[in-house]
Design an enzyme around this catalytic site. Structure first.
Site, PDB file in Angstrom:
ATOM      1  N   ASN A  13      53.833 -15.440  -6.701  1.00 51.31           N
ATOM      2  CA  ASN A  13      52.468 -15.944  -6.869  1.00 51.31           C
ATOM      3  C   ASN A  13      52.253 -16.181  -8.371  1.00 51.31           C
ATOM      4  O   ASN A  13      52.059 -15.229  -9.122  1.00 51.31           O
ATOM      5  CB  ASN A  13      51.475 -14.900  -6.330  1.00 51.31           C
ATOM      6  CG  ASN A  13      50.027 -15.302  -6.569  1.00 51.31           C
ATOM      7  OD1 ASN A  13      49.740 -16.417  -7.014  1.00 51.31           O
ATOM      8  ND2 ASN A  13      49.109 -14.384  -6.277  1.00 51.31           N
ATOM      9  N   LYS A  15      49.789 -17.350  -9.770  1.00 54.06           N
ATOM     10  CA  LYS A  15      48.368 -17.268 -10.139  1.00 54.06           C
ATOM     11  C   LYS A  15      48.024 -18.481 -11.014  1.00 54.06           C
ATOM     12  O   LYS A  15      48.574 -19.553 -10.809  1.00 54.06           O
ATOM     13  CB  LYS A  15      48.061 -15.924 -10.798  1.00 54.06           C
ATOM     14  CG  LYS A  15      48.579 -14.749  -9.947  1.00 54.06           C
ATOM     15  CD  LYS A  15      48.099 -13.410 -10.369  1.00 54.06           C
ATOM     16  CE  LYS A  15      48.636 -12.345  -9.428  1.00 54.06           C
ATOM     17  NZ  LYS A  15      48.157 -11.017  -9.724  1.00 54.06           N
ATOM     18  N   HIS A  91      43.618 -12.993  -1.239  1.00 53.71           N
ATOM     19  CA  HIS A  91      44.119 -12.242  -2.393  1.00 53.71           C
ATOM     20  C   HIS A  91      42.943 -11.484  -3.033  1.00 53.71           C
ATOM     21  O   HIS A  91      41.824 -11.992  -3.084  1.00 53.71           O
ATOM     22  CB  HIS A  91      44.764 -13.193  -3.417  1.00 53.71           C
ATOM     23  CG  HIS A  91      45.544 -12.442  -4.455  1.00 53.71           C
ATOM     24  ND1 HIS A  91      44.941 -11.791  -5.506  1.00 53.71           N
ATOM     25  CD2 HIS A  91      46.872 -12.213  -4.582  1.00 53.71           C
ATOM     26  CE1 HIS A  91      45.871 -11.203  -6.243  1.00 53.71           C
ATOM     27  NE2 HIS A  91      47.051 -11.436  -5.698  1.00 53.71           N
ATOM     28  N   GLU A  93      42.110 -11.027  -5.956  1.00 55.66           N
ATOM     29  CA  GLU A  93      41.446 -11.730  -7.063  1.00 55.66           C
ATOM     30  C   GLU A  93      40.442 -12.750  -6.530  1.00 55.66           C
ATOM     31  O   GLU A  93      39.416 -12.994  -7.165  1.00 55.66           O
ATOM     32  CB  GLU A  93      42.508 -12.385  -7.967  1.00 55.66           C
ATOM     33  CG  GLU A  93      43.226 -11.323  -8.795  1.00 55.66           C
ATOM     34  CD  GLU A  93      44.647 -11.667  -9.192  1.00 55.66           C
ATOM     35  OE1 GLU A  93      45.035 -12.839  -9.105  1.00 55.66           O
ATOM     36  OE2 GLU A  93      45.373 -10.728  -9.585  1.00 55.66           O
ATOM     37  N   GLU A 163      48.756  -5.197  -0.995  1.00 51.70           N
ATOM     38  CA  GLU A 163      48.689  -5.181  -2.452  1.00 51.70           C
ATOM     39  C   GLU A 163      47.562  -4.254  -2.903  1.00 51.70           C
ATOM     40  O   GLU A 163      46.391  -4.682  -2.987  1.00 51.70           O
ATOM     41  CB  GLU A 163      48.393  -6.588  -2.988  1.00 51.70           C
ATOM     42  CG  GLU A 163      49.434  -7.625  -2.624  1.00 51.70           C
ATOM     43  CD  GLU A 163      49.410  -8.804  -3.604  1.00 51.70           C
ATOM     44  OE1 GLU A 163      50.479  -9.128  -4.132  1.00 51.70           O
ATOM     45  OE2 GLU A 163      48.334  -9.373  -3.862  1.00 51.70           O
ATOM     46  N   GLY A 169      49.086  -6.056 -11.598  1.00 53.34           N
ATOM     47  CA  GLY A 169      49.029  -6.410 -13.020  1.00 53.34           C
ATOM     48  C   GLY A 169      48.830  -5.226 -13.945  1.00 53.34           C
ATOM     49  O   GLY A 169      48.515  -5.391 -15.118  1.00 53.34           O
ATOM     50  N   SER A 207      52.843  -4.995  -9.291  1.00 49.77           N
ATOM     51  CA  SER A 207      53.770  -4.566 -10.347  1.00 49.77           C
ATOM     52  C   SER A 207      55.220  -4.412  -9.870  1.00 49.77           C
ATOM     53  O   SER A 207      55.940  -3.533 -10.345  1.00 49.77           O
ATOM     54  CB  SER A 207      53.279  -3.280 -11.018  1.00 49.77           C
ATOM     55  OG  SER A 207      52.019  -3.496 -11.623  1.00 49.77           O
TER      56      SER A 207
HETATM   57  P1  13P Z   1      51.722  -8.387 -10.261  1.00 49.71           P
HETATM   58  O1  13P Z   1      53.128  -8.463  -9.724  1.00 49.71           O
HETATM   59  O2  13P Z   1      51.553  -9.113 -11.553  1.00 49.71           O
HETATM   60  O3  13P Z   1      51.224  -6.964 -10.314  1.00 49.71           O
HETATM   61  O4  13P Z   1      50.781  -9.155  -9.223  1.00 49.71           O
HETATM   62  C1  13P Z   1      50.874  -8.872  -7.868  1.00 49.71           C
HETATM   63  C2  13P Z   1      50.088  -9.872  -7.131  1.00 49.71           C
HETATM   64  O5  13P Z   1      48.865  -9.879  -7.186  1.00 49.71           O
HETATM   65  C3  13P Z   1      50.800 -10.872  -6.344  1.00 49.71           C
HETATM   66  O6  13P Z   1      49.959 -11.586  -5.515  1.00 49.71           O
END
Ligand code: 13P
Length: 245
Positions: A13, A15, A91, A93, A163, A169, A207
């Site tokens: 992803n 983002k 997601h 976010e 997640e 992150g 992560s």
């Molecule tokens: P990270 O791997 O940067 O922690 O992000 C995970 C994520 O949100 C994937 O959709």
């Protein structure tokens, strides 16, 4: 209980990251192992720039509407035209930044399935929910909202990504046993209504990196990963794909 063989999956992803150079680098340098489903989910605008790649494409969001007066939104049909096979939905976010509710996420998943896109449904708890010991109830509510609205198709086509928000992150990965515990819960919960839950791919995200992927993917109910930051570096992403093979 019989252990079903499920194909491993690694989805990147991006983002709101990446650029045209990264698209080219990915087309040339990603080595997708044959026994792993590899998916790359760039921002919408880069989907069309991929034209020959050894992995599937996914989008990061999609409108719940078919078409019409929805300025700034992208439809399932448009995503398919751009070559997307998968779409990340729910997601954390988007739930946070755009107030996406469980009900809206459910409508989007249903719409994706009806229109032939495979949804990657994201679920996962914030830190306070974990600290209060309410993880299972929280995740179950997120999943039940979706499954109750969708047909059998969900079990045939959807992927779930667990997640935990506190791990996204932050560099704080869930331990393999913490993640496995939730994955097993999700599978057993879904298996109560549909035995196809044994075949559902459940990814871990939060992560994941080149060093911890193998141990996470070795857990019984962890069928791969949804990778954020580490999916932007070709070398790391290749190592993670290899860790799943
Ligand atoms: P990270 O791997 O940067 O922690 O992000 C995970 C994520 O949100 C994937 O959709």
């Amino acid at each position: 209980m019989m252990r079903f063989e499920r194909k491993k999956m690694v989805a990147g992803n991006w983002k709101m990251n990446g650029n045209a150079d990264l698209v080219k680098q990915f087309m040339l340098e990603i080595n997708a192992p044959e026994n792993v489903d590899v998916i790359v989910c760039p921002p919408f605008v880069y989907l069309a720039q991929f034209d020959s790649q050894p992995f599937a494409l996914g989008a990061q969001n999609m409108s719940e509407h078919e078409k019409g007066a929805h300025t700034g939104d992208i439809s399932a049909h448009m995503l398919k035209e751009l070559g997307a096979e998968f779409v990340i939905l729910g997601h954390s976010e988007r739930r946070q930044d755009h107030n996406e509710s469980n009900e809206l996420v459910a409508q989007k998943v249903k719409h994706a399935l009806i229109n032939g896109l495979k949804p990657i449904l994201c679920v996962g708890e914030p830190l306070d929910v974990r600290e209060n010991g309410d993880v299972f109830a929280y995740v179950q509510k997120q999943i039940d909202a979706v499954v109750s609205l969708c047909s059998e198709d969900f079990f045939d086509k959807a992927v779930i990504a667990y997640e935990p928000i506190w791990a996204i992150g932050t560099g704080k990965t869930a331990s393999p046993s913490q993640a496995q515990e939730v994955h097993q819960f999700i599978r057993q919960h879904l298996a109560k209504t549909n035995e196809k839950a044994q075949r559902l791919q459940i990814l871990y995200g939060g992560s994941v990196n080149a060093d911890n992927a193998k141990q996470l993917f070795a857990q019984d109910d962890i069928d791969g990963g949804l990778i954020g930051g580490a999916s932007l570096k070709v070398d790391d992403f290749n190592v993670i794909c290899q860790a799943a093979s």
